[in-house]
Write a protein that holds these residues in place. Structure first.
Motif, PDB file in Angstrom:
ATOM      1  N   UNK A 197       0.837  -1.198   0.000  1.00 46.46           N
ATOM      2  CA  UNK A 197       0.000   0.000   0.000  1.00 46.46           C
ATOM      3  C   UNK A 197       0.875   1.251   0.000  1.00 46.46           C
ATOM      4  N   UNK A 198       1.962   1.202   0.748  1.00 51.77           N
ATOM      5  CA  UNK A 198       2.851   2.357   0.905  1.00 51.77           C
ATOM      6  C   UNK A 198       3.632   2.694  -0.358  1.00 51.77           C
ATOM      7  N   UNK A 199       4.293   1.715  -0.964  1.00 45.66           N
ATOM      8  CA  UNK A 199       5.204   1.987  -2.069  1.00 45.66           C
ATOM      9  C   UNK A 199       4.539   2.643  -3.282  1.00 45.66           C
ATOM     10  N   UNK A 200       3.362   2.188  -3.706  1.00 45.55           N
ATOM     11  CA  UNK A 200       2.762   2.830  -4.886  1.00 45.55           C
ATOM     12  C   UNK A 200       2.513   4.327  -4.727  1.00 45.55           C
ATOM     13  N   UNK A 201       2.368   4.805  -3.498  1.00 45.23           N
ATOM     14  CA  UNK A 201       2.133   6.232  -3.268  1.00 45.23           C
ATOM     15  C   UNK A 201       3.325   7.084  -3.703  1.00 45.23           C
ATOM     16  N   UNK A 202       4.524   6.482  -3.682  1.00 39.86           N
ATOM     17  CA  UNK A 202       5.743   7.233  -3.973  1.00 39.86           C
ATOM     18  C   UNK A 202       6.488   6.691  -5.196  1.00 39.86           C
ATOM     19  N   UNK A 203       5.927   5.724  -5.866  1.00 40.78           N
ATOM     20  CA  UNK A 203       6.641   5.005  -6.917  1.00 40.78           C
ATOM     21  C   UNK A 203       7.114   5.913  -8.045  1.00 40.78           C
ATOM     22  N   UNK A 204       6.349   6.973  -8.346  1.00 43.17           N
ATOM     23  CA  UNK A 204       6.674   7.835  -9.481  1.00 43.17           C
ATOM     24  C   UNK A 204       7.493   9.069  -9.102  1.00 43.17           C
TER      25      UNK A 204
END
Length: 300
Positions: A197-204
């Protein structure tokens, strides 16, 4: 400036200096945690210094599998203007709130064996029962990780008090108190969230560094609060969410290095993110499992 104001400023400066002196530069976590990465700190610091300029302004550093928080603490000290997020999925920060209780019980148990059982020797069954009684009677916080480090042989971990009581006890109780964690997590955002859940928020965001120190695949995970929360499916999910910049920790006790080699050979499972990555190896050993290699893989 009035004499009163000058006096007030002098007091403020002295208080600020005292507060800064009280904050420790921790080279290991305040309380026991298996896999806290203290042997990697100098390498970790060097990677941060070489790849994130100045004080880290504009950067976000996410300690995705926060563990003991030692990497978060070090990142904030090295890059004080960076936003540092400590994903405390194992509840380590809760343990830090109870250091006084942990030290109080340590002293009780140490006095129980001191002068009776030599250090690092097996505790007799009679004395073991006395220790169990004192643990059960203790009116305060019981920290299973600390108890395991005091009473079990060479880094063994357990998931419950009942499992602890089923083991042979050894006198590994430390002689001194644990330090108070003053400043350990200052200015660090403490969250508790699943990595997927956490990583996709900052992936870009190219200025968000992922620090990835997951439980090692194919190893026992009793030291983690949720012993089964990282399995093969989670590992594959993490691989596919990983992108530069990242710092990824693993070990030859797991299959991580072999898996990454396989992705490069077959060009599968997000292989581009690991192509050309740098690797630092630290040789380690544990008496119960022999020698192994710890690895730091990074790419910016």
């Amino acid at each position: 400036m009035s004499e009163c104001q000058e006096h007030r400023n002098a007091i403020d400066k002295e208080e600020k200096t005292m507060a800064n002196q009280a904050k420790r530069n921790f080279k290991q976590a305040p309380l026991p945690f298996v896999g806290q990465k203290r042997m990697f700190l100098k390498h970790f610091e060097r990677v941060l210094m070489e790849n994130i300029h100045n004080d880290g302004e504009g950067w976000t550093i996410i300690d995705v599998f926060g563990g003991s928080g030692l990497l978060s603490h070090t990142a904030k000290r090295i890059k004080p203007k960076a936003r540092v997020i400590y994903n405390d999925f194992d509840g380590y920060s809760d343990r830090l709130k109870h250091i006084s209780d942990i030290n109080r019980l340590r002293e009780i148990l140490y006095q129980t064996v001191d002068g009776i059982i030599p250090k690092n020797k097996r505790i007799s069954k009679h004395l073991k029962q006395e220790i169990i009684n004192k643990i059960n009677d203790f009116k305060g916080f019981l920290d299973l990780n600390s108890l395991s480090s005091w009473l079990l042989f060479s880094g063994q971990q357990v998931a419950s008090l009942d499992e602890l009581y089923s083991k042979d006890f050894w006198h590994c109780i430390r002689q001194s108190d644990y330090p108070e964690a003053i400043g350990y997590l200052d200015d660090i955002e403490v969250i508790r969230e699943s990595f997927h859940v956490l990583l996709p928020k900052f992936k870009d965001n190219p200025k968000t560094l992922f620090i990835l120190d997951p439980p090692y695949l194919c190893t026992r995970q009793e030291s983690y609060k949720q012993a089964t929360y990282f399995d093969l499916i989670d590992f594959l999910r993490l691989i596919n969410l990983t992108r530069p910049p990242y710092i990824f920790f693993s070990s030859t006790k797991s299959e991580f290095i072999r898996f990454i080699e396989y992705t490069q050979e077959q060009q599968v499972d997000n292989w581009e993110s690991f192509e050309g990555a740098n690797r630092i190896v630290v040789n380690a050993s544990a008496s119960y499992s022999g020698k192994y290699e710890d690895n730091l893989i990074y790419k910016f």
